[in-house]
Scaffold this motif. Structure first.
Motif, PDB file in Angstrom:
ATOM      1  N   SER A 337      -2.647  -1.487   4.281  1.00  8.69           N
ATOM      2  CA  SER A 337      -3.209  -1.059   3.035  1.00  8.69           C
ATOM      3  C   SER A 337      -4.444  -1.289   3.068  1.00  8.69           C
ATOM      4  O   SER A 337      -5.319  -2.308   3.642  1.00  8.69           O
ATOM      5  N   THR A 339      -7.151  -2.870   1.553  1.00  9.28           N
ATOM      6  CA  THR A 339      -7.383  -3.973   0.906  1.00  9.28           C
ATOM      7  C   THR A 339      -8.174  -5.084   1.646  1.00  9.28           C
ATOM      8  O   THR A 339      -8.194  -4.836   2.841  1.00  9.28           O
ATOM      9  N   GLU A 340      -8.613  -5.847   0.791  1.00  9.77           N
ATOM     10  CA  GLU A 340      -9.311  -6.896   1.698  1.00  9.77           C
ATOM     11  C   GLU A 340      -8.193  -7.826   2.674  1.00  9.77           C
ATOM     12  O   GLU A 340      -8.813  -8.198   3.587  1.00  9.77           O
ATOM     13  N   ASN A 341      -7.043  -7.952   2.151  1.00  3.35           N
ATOM     14  CA  ASN A 341      -6.088  -8.750   3.264  1.00  3.35           C
ATOM     15  C   ASN A 341      -5.831  -7.942   4.280  1.00  3.35           C
ATOM     16  O   ASN A 341      -5.686  -8.234   5.368  1.00  3.35           O
ATOM     17  N   GLY A 342      -5.811  -6.462   3.998  1.00  4.18           N
ATOM     18  CA  GLY A 342      -5.588  -5.328   4.985  1.00  4.18           C
ATOM     19  C   GLY A 342      -6.684  -5.453   5.954  1.00  4.18           C
ATOM     20  O   GLY A 342      -6.296  -5.346   7.088  1.00  4.18           O
ATOM     21  N   TYR A 343      -8.034  -5.526   5.581  1.00  2.29           N
ATOM     22  CA  TYR A 343      -9.123  -5.722   6.408  1.00  2.29           C
ATOM     23  C   TYR A 343      -9.227  -6.834   7.417  1.00  2.29           C
ATOM     24  O   TYR A 343      -9.322  -6.866   8.579  1.00  2.29           O
ATOM     25  N   SER A 775     -15.884  -4.339   5.340  1.00  3.51           N
ATOM     26  CA  SER A 775     -14.749  -4.614   4.653  1.00  3.51           C
ATOM     27  C   SER A 775     -14.559  -3.468   3.283  1.00  3.51           C
ATOM     28  O   SER A 775     -13.521  -2.799   3.184  1.00  3.51           O
ATOM     29  N   THR A 776     -15.742  -3.332   2.692  1.00  5.49           N
ATOM     30  CA  THR A 776     -15.648  -2.127   1.790  1.00  5.49           C
ATOM     31  C   THR A 776     -15.408  -0.656   2.568  1.00  5.49           C
ATOM     32  O   THR A 776     -14.938   0.342   1.744  1.00  5.49           O
ATOM     33  N   GLN A 779     -11.589  -0.550   3.057  1.00  2.00           N
ATOM     34  CA  GLN A 779     -10.994  -0.351   1.820  1.00  2.00           C
ATOM     35  C   GLN A 779     -11.238   0.883   1.250  1.00  2.00           C
ATOM     36  O   GLN A 779     -10.590   1.380   0.032  1.00  2.00           O
ATOM     37  N   LYS A 781     -13.674   1.995  -0.722  1.00  4.73           N
ATOM     38  CA  LYS A 781     -14.256   1.936  -1.896  1.00  4.73           C
ATOM     39  C   LYS A 781     -15.461   2.792  -2.223  1.00  4.73           C
ATOM     40  O   LYS A 781     -16.208   3.406  -1.244  1.00  4.73           O
TER      41      LYS A 781
END
Length: 1004
Positions: A337, A339-343, A775-776, A779, A781
């Motif tokens: 996903s 998301t931050e955890n996905g990254y 990370s962004t 995600q 973003k």
């Protein structure tokens, strides 16, 4: 002897190994952090890391050589080791202060006085070397001293000692790489990270000093008879030559592996450090495996010969399985996903990929140094051999790094470079096996090794292609492992710093140039087709500075891309010279495919293309420009964040003439408001004035100067002549169309940055972007607030005196590059819909949802619903929507048939509150601020008595009233009305954002 052997497994031996883990941990923190520091001075090229690595290894080689020469004269090697570690630690504690002083003194005093590009370049390299060479020499002394000290204390276990120390030092180094990037840098920045390493060294020194207490047995130096023995000299020469070339191949692998994997996983700081950690971990495991076997053999060189061949084979195997890396990354992108955890899981997946591809080769690389050293110790060369082998090993590493970057990859490409390094390793193995062959079986092994070498090299060269369609895919961004078949790769080449590709879409006629798979620029090559989204960005990047500085004579562009920015600038006849600075020469070669669209960039005599780092070039030449345009690659790429840093924005004004213009491109996609704020916090304090423009839905252009910028620039000047023809290609034919792209002045940008304070200003020493932008990007973003500013529900730009709302007769560019352009043109269609003197045929150009809504609005009003409450809901909703679809995009005179005279409402008995709403939006449309404030305050004072269908619009009344107060410069009342009513109403999401932005603006 027996008692010492037993003690090898005693707690004291384990403690020696423990402190060497910590020593390796600190050592790789230094290497990682020095890369960042020296890159700031030498330039943010990809080979800045390689330069640091070479200085690092060169200093260590010198340190090891010094130890090998004097080691027999030192009675207590562990105590000497403790002293060296203490000095390293003290130098680490003061490094940041020394570096900052040296940098400031160089920029302010030394470089200007030298006034010669060659001298300045030489000075920079000498200073960079001087800053870290002392520490690296001392680091180079630690391994031989610890090895010699342990061999003295625990004799008879040379192989285990060497393997154990090499393993512990390497595993500590791998942990140091990870800790530096994922823990220390985010928490403490560069100064805190290197200070931490210094503290660790001092603790290691204290621990080692305690362990050094007591006697340390001495070993008699080998006699001169042994030194002159032809057999032992043959072994010495063979070992030193083999370790030199083997190390060269190993470090070439490291560089090549990183370049290969960057194409699959991206060129981020996290990805690089994970790859480096995987390679070092492989070396550590190889050393651990060999430590129990080194002493068990009487023929360590024969084992080395076999392992060298296996090392080359695993490198070739890595090439064979490399293509699957793109499938693996595609799987990760699809499975995880955004998301931050996905990254975080993506980074783990990246580490697994690096381990699969790199670790086998690194494993065998870790076995060679202990075996080479044991071979010399077994033949009586003594403690000196440790330093000699280590010195030649590090010298080989320097050769490997420079050969890979400056020779192999640019000339042969990544694949052939790997084949060459593998051949060197396998050739070393074959030669060693041949030299030390005594039995018939040994000759068979040699023949087998030769056969395997040639066969495997031929197979990989012929049957394992590097598919440019995969290499250029940018799978780490898109999740698609191969380019669409409609795209044809027409250029692909591996440069010193990155791999450049150009692809042509046969269906759309678009040519795109990419760095490591990430598209940097795209241009439409077919006439009459819609320009790409990148084209208005590049054209506006060139024209906006010319608008603000009409008499400009000199300009510099950071980043070549397609060359369109440079081409557009050179359409200005007043310009005498444009310097375009590009770090990667192959980028220029690839951009020649655009030549027919950007001829001035290549053919105009005023165009000067420079292959260099921007800061390095500016510092060396000390030129001042009227215009500097910075269009680097995306800030999530490792090192690029330094071109968006506080120090960079302090640096740039030194090279601007009086009233000079600096333009900064910044992406608003694959980033968030917090990171954009960190850039603005870095930039805004360094310039007297800054204006912001949107080139498209994802590109922000910041125009800055050390003087106050014109409030209403002369946009029309760039719409004439050759420059005007270039502007027309991307849709700009009227001054108002350019002005419409303006979304902020400096005050509004400051207000925005104060709304997002999770991060401090992006800095060279606190690299916020490099650490967080990857990370962004993962995600997906976007900095939505800035991109949505021109489509807000109210005319905020008028109230804040940023720009005027365009008149009705001004159509925005027809190309759908900017959402605000689309909505502005739709607003004009809506106005014509309500104008009885015009037909409604233009409705067909509206989206179906908007067309249906307009028709329903007229139908509903004509029928005059029987249920008053339902009709009230309908009218409140539709009147509000009509206001938000027109008022932000059309000036007061253009709305007289829509919201001034609302004759489309046919019913005489309107529901309660609707007349008040109609009066309010009419005042708002007329820009009658006094009447808007009067009605708005009345509504807010009596909102508790209003019907429920109006209560949904509480925030609309509040924010519109607040804007009107601001437009009258009544800031105190604008603050007061918010304090009085904001807590009592439920905000609609968009009005909540506008309200927060206005409060930040009012707090200026």
């Amino acid at each position: 002897m027996h008692s010492y052997s037993a003690r090898f497994f005693s707690p004291s031996a384990s403690l020696f190994l423990l402190i060497f883990v910590l020593s390796g941990f600190a050592g790789l923190i230094y290497q990682s952090i020095w890369t960042h520091y020296l890159g700031l001075f030498l330039g943010h090229a990809a080979y800045a890391q390689a330069l640091v690595l070479s200085l690092f290894m060169g200093g260590m080689a010198l340190g090891a050589a010094l130890v090998s020469r004097y080691v027999h004269a030192w009675k207590n090697l562990i105590k000497s080791y403790a002293i060296i570690e203490a000095i390293i630690g003290l130098l680490g504690l003061v490094f940041h202060a020394v570096f900052v002083f040296a940098l400031d003194y160089s920029y302010n005093n030394v470089m200007p006085s030298l006034n010669n590009a060659g001298l300045i370049e030489a000075y920079k390299w000498l200073l960079a070397s001087a800053l870290i060479i002392p520490q690296t020499i001392l680091l180079g002394m630690t391994f031989p001293l610890m090895c010699g000290g342990m061999i003295r204390r625990f004799p008879g276990n040379d192989g285990k000692t060497l393997g154990g120390l090499y393993f512990t030092n390497s595993i500590g180094a791998a942990c140091g790489v990870l800790a530096s990037t994922f823990l220390l840098l985010p928490l403490f920045g560069l100064p805190g990270a290197i200070f931490t390493a210094g503290v660790i060294n001092i603790l290691v020194a204290l621990f080692a000093w305690w362990l050094s207490l007591g006697s340390e047995p001495t070993i008699t130096p080998p006699t001169t008879i042994i030194k002159r023995n032809p057999a032992t000299n043959k072994i010495l020469i063979t070992v030193l030559a083999a370790t030199f070339f083997s190390s060269a191949a190993s470090f070439a692998y490291e560089i090549i592996f990183v370049r290969m994997l960057s194409l699959a996983v991206g060129s981020t700081l996290h990805a690089f450090e994970l790859m480096l950690a995987a390679f070092i971990a492989g070396i550590a495991l190889g050393a651990l495996w060999i430590r129990s076997k080194a002493n068990a053999t009487q023929t360590p060189l024969k084992i080395v010969g076999i392992l060298q061949v296996l090392m080359g084979l695993t490198a070739l195997l890595a090439l064979a399985i490399y293509s699957e890396a793109f499938s693996w990354v595609s799987f990760l992108i699809d499975a995880l996903s955004p998301t931050e955890n996905g990254y975080k899981l993506f980074n783990i997946g990246t580490a697994i990929l690096a381990i699969i591809i790199m670790l086998p080769t690194a494993f065998f690389a870790g076995t060679t140094l202990p075996l080479f050293t044991v071979a010399l110790l077994q033949t009586g060369h003594g403690e000196k051999s440790i330093g000699k082998v280590y010195a030649w090993n590090t010298l080989g590493a320097i050769l490997g790094v420079f050969a890979a970057i400056h020779l192999l990859i640019p000339l042969l490409g990544i694949k052939l470079s790997m084949l060459t390094a593998a051949f060197v390793d396998m050739a070393i193995g074959v030669v060693i096996l041949r030299i030390f062959s005594e039995k018939r079986s040994d000759f068979f092994k040699t023949f087998s090794a030769i056969t395997v070498t040639l066969a495997s090299l031929a197979y990989i060269a012929i049957y394992v292609p590097f598919d440019s369609m995969r290499l250029s895919s940018g799978v780490y961004r898109t999740g698609i492992e191969q380019l669409d078949p409609a795209r044809e790769v027409i250029f692909y080449r591996d440069g010193k710093t990155s791999s450049i590709s150009v692809n042509y879409n046969v269906n759309t006629g678009i040519i795109a140039i990419a760095t490591n798979g990430k598209i940097d620029a795209a241009i439409q090559m077919m006439d009459f087709n819609i320009p790409t989204f990148d084209e208005p960005t590049m054209v506006l990047a060139a024209t906006l500075p010319l608008i603000y500085k009409p008499n400009a004579e000199t300009a510099a562009v950071i980043g070549f891309g397609s060359g369109l920015t440079t081409h557009t600038l050179l359409a200005e006849e007043n310009l005498l010279q444009v310097d375009t600075i590009e770090i990667e020469k192959v980028m220029i070669d690839g951009a020649r495919t655009f030549r027919q669209m950007v001829p001035r960039a290549f053919d105009d005599a005023r165009s000067n293309i420079v292959i260099d780092d921007a800061k390095s070039y500016f510092s060396s030449n000390q030129h001042r420009y009227d215009i500097i345009i910075s269009e680097p690659s995306n800030p999530w790429i490792s090192g690029v964040g330094a071109l968006f840093s506080q120090e960079f924005y302090q640096f740039i004004p030194r090279f601007l003439n009086k009233d000079g213009i600096f333009l900064q491109w910044l992406q608003l996609y694959e980033i968030d408001e917090q990171l954009v704020s960190s850039v603005l916090q870095a930039m805004l304090p360094e310039f007297a004035d800054v204006h912001a423009y949107l080139a498209n839905n994802g590109d922000l252009l910041l125009v800055a100067s050390q003087s106050e910028l014109a409030l209403n620039p002369q946009y029309e000047r760039v719409l004439k002549g050759e420059l005007g023809r270039t502007m027309e290609i991307v849709g700009f034919t009227k001054p108002e169309q350019i002005a419409f792209r303006k979304i902020a002045d400096k005050r509004l940008l400051r207000s925005f940055s104060r709304m997002y304070t999770e991060f401090q200003a992006n800095s060279d020493f606190y690299p916020i972007l490099s650490l967080n932008a990857p990370s962004t990007r993962f995600q997906k973003k976007s900095a939505l607030l800035l991109t949505s500013l021109p489509t807000m529900n109210l005319p905020i730009f008028e109230a804040l005196k940023i720009r005027e709302t365009p008149s009705l007769n001004v159509l925005m560019p027809k190309y759908r590059h900017l959402q605000a352009d689309i909505e502005a043109n739709e607003a004009r269609t809506i106005v014509s819909f309500f104008d009885k003197n015009k037909s409604n045929t233009e409705l067909v150009n509206l989206p179906i949802e908007l067309r249906n809504w307009l028709e329903l609005m007229i139908t509903g009003n004509r029928e005059c619903w029987k249920t008053t409450d339902d009709y009230g809901v309908f009218l409140a909703t539709t009147i509000h929507q009509l206001t938000t679809l027109t008022v932000p995009y059309v000036d007061a005179s253009g709305l007289h048939k829509v919201l001034h005279n609302q004759d489309f409402i046919k019913c005489e008995d309107l529901p309660e509150g609707i007349p008040l709403l109609l009066d309010f939006v009419e005042a708002l449309a007329k820009r009658d601020t006094i009447e808007t404030i009067k009605i708005g305050q009345y509504y807010l004072l009596n909102m508790d008595t209003q019907p429920h269908y109006l209560r949904n619009l509480d925030s609309f009344f509040l924010v519109a009233t607040q804007l009107s107060l601001i437009s009258l410069q009544d800031h105190d009342s604008a603050k007061e009305i918010s304090k009085q009513y904001a807590d009592k109403i439920k905000f609609m999401p968009e009005y909540s954002i506008i309200h927060s932005l206005l409060l930040a603006w009012l707090d200026e």
